[in-house]
Design a protein around this motif. Structure first.
Motif, PDB file in Angstrom:
ATOM      1  N   UNK A  73       0.803  -1.076  -0.055  1.00 22.97           N
ATOM      2  CA  UNK A  73      -0.093  -0.018   0.069  1.00 22.97           C
ATOM      3  C   UNK A  73       0.766   1.303   0.076  1.00 22.97           C
ATOM      4  N   UNK A  74       1.996   1.206   0.662  1.00 28.68           N
ATOM      5  CA  UNK A  74       3.007   2.112   0.450  1.00 28.68           C
ATOM      6  C   UNK A  74       2.146   3.403   1.409  1.00 28.68           C
ATOM      7  N   UNK A  75       2.338   4.726   0.657  1.00 32.74           N
ATOM      8  CA  UNK A  75       1.722   5.803   1.545  1.00 32.74           C
ATOM      9  C   UNK A  75       0.254   5.814   1.717  1.00 32.74           C
ATOM     10  N   UNK A  76      -0.310   4.784   1.252  1.00 30.10           N
ATOM     11  CA  UNK A  76      -1.885   4.768   1.154  1.00 30.10           C
ATOM     12  C   UNK A  76      -2.262   3.844   2.616  1.00 30.10           C
ATOM     13  N   UNK A  77      -1.099   3.118   3.055  1.00 29.03           N
ATOM     14  CA  UNK A  77      -1.504   2.365   4.118  1.00 29.03           C
ATOM     15  C   UNK A  77      -2.058   3.254   5.515  1.00 29.03           C
ATOM     16  N   UNK A  78      -1.392   4.446   5.688  1.00 34.20           N
ATOM     17  CA  UNK A  78      -2.173   5.070   7.027  1.00 34.20           C
ATOM     18  C   UNK A  78      -3.365   5.218   6.698  1.00 34.20           C
ATOM     19  N   UNK A  79      -3.767   6.172   5.665  1.00 35.40           N
ATOM     20  CA  UNK A  79      -5.194   6.832   5.546  1.00 35.40           C
ATOM     21  C   UNK A  79      -5.951   5.264   5.343  1.00 35.40           C
ATOM     22  N   UNK A  80      -5.684   4.534   4.762  1.00 34.04           N
ATOM     23  CA  UNK A  80      -6.543   3.194   4.461  1.00 34.04           C
ATOM     24  C   UNK A  80      -6.814   2.566   5.956  1.00 34.04           C
ATOM     25  N   UNK A  81      -5.630   2.291   6.743  1.00 32.22           N
ATOM     26  CA  UNK A  81      -5.930   1.825   8.115  1.00 32.22           C
ATOM     27  C   UNK A  81      -6.779   2.342   8.946  1.00 32.22           C
ATOM     28  N   UNK A  82      -6.588   3.785   8.903  1.00 32.29           N
ATOM     29  CA  UNK A  82      -7.260   4.520   9.921  1.00 32.29           C
ATOM     30  C   UNK A  82      -8.876   4.459   9.400  1.00 32.29           C
ATOM     31  N   UNK A  83      -9.258   4.623   8.109  1.00 36.32           N
ATOM     32  CA  UNK A  83     -10.529   4.524   7.621  1.00 36.32           C
ATOM     33  C   UNK A  83     -11.061   3.219   8.129  1.00 36.32           C
ATOM     34  N   UNK A  84     -10.337   2.078   8.032  1.00 38.75           N
ATOM     35  CA  UNK A  84     -10.939   0.934   8.549  1.00 38.75           C
ATOM     36  C   UNK A  84     -10.948   0.706  10.030  1.00 38.75           C
ATOM     37  N   UNK A  85      -9.996   1.501  10.691  1.00 40.55           N
ATOM     38  CA  UNK A  85     -10.271   1.336  11.989  1.00 40.55           C
ATOM     39  C   UNK A  85     -11.477   2.280  12.662  1.00 40.55           C
ATOM     40  N   UNK A  86     -11.774   3.452  12.019  1.00 37.21           N
ATOM     41  CA  UNK A  86     -12.821   4.105  12.321  1.00 37.21           C
ATOM     42  C   UNK A  86     -13.989   3.453  12.312  1.00 37.21           C
ATOM     43  N   UNK A  87     -14.177   2.592  11.181  1.00 35.04           N
ATOM     44  CA  UNK A  87     -15.326   1.804  10.712  1.00 35.04           C
ATOM     45  C   UNK A  87     -15.546   0.742  11.457  1.00 35.04           C
TER      46      UNK A  87
END
Length: 111
Positions: A59-73
Motif C-alpha cells: 500500500x505504501x503511502x496509502x497504508x496509513x489513511x486506509x488503515x485509519x478508515x478501516x479502524x474508524x469503521x
C-alpha cells in the motif's frame, strides 16, 4: 443509580470515546481524550503493520489513511486479538479491491 453503576457507565463512555471516536463523558477533557485516542490508533496501526508487513509494503503511502478508515469503521471488538484484527483489515482491503497489484507493463500510446 448507584455510584458503581455511574462509574461503569462513565468507563464505557470513555472507552467508546477512545476506541470508536465518540464524545468523551462529562468531566474528561476532550483534547486529552483525542490525544490518547490518536496514540491508541497509532499503536494499533503499528502492530498491524508488524503482523502484516506485506500490506504496508504494497500500500505504501496509502497504508496509513486506509488503515485509519478501516479502524474508524471497525473499532476493535472485545476479545479480538491483534492477529485477528490484522486479518480483518486484510479482508476489508480485499473487499475494496486493495491492495492493487502494480502494473508491470505499460501499453505504449500511439500518437
Amino acid at each position: 443509580m448507584t455510584a458503581r453503576d455511574h462509574l461503569a457507565r462513565q468507563q464505557a463512555e470513555l472507552l467508546r470515546a477512545l476506541l470508536a471516536g465518540e464524545r468523551p463523558p462529562a468531566g474528561f477533557p476532550p483534547d486529552r481524550v483525542r490525544a490518547e485516542a490518536a496514540a491508541l490508533l497509532g499503536q494499533r496501526r503499528r502492530i498491524t503493520e508488524a503482523l502484516r508487513p506485506d500490506l504496508a509494503e504494497r500500500l505504501g503511502d496509502r497504508y496509513r489513511p486506509l488503515f485509519d478508515a478501516y479502524a474508524a469503521a471497525h473499532p476493535r471488538a472485545q476479545g479480538t486479538g491483534a492477529r485477528q484484527d490484522a486479518d480483518n483489515f486484510a479482508a476489508w482491503l480485499a473487499a475494496r479491491g486493495e491492495p492493487r497489484r502494480p502494473r508491470w507493463w505499460r501499453r505504449e500510446r500511439r500518437v
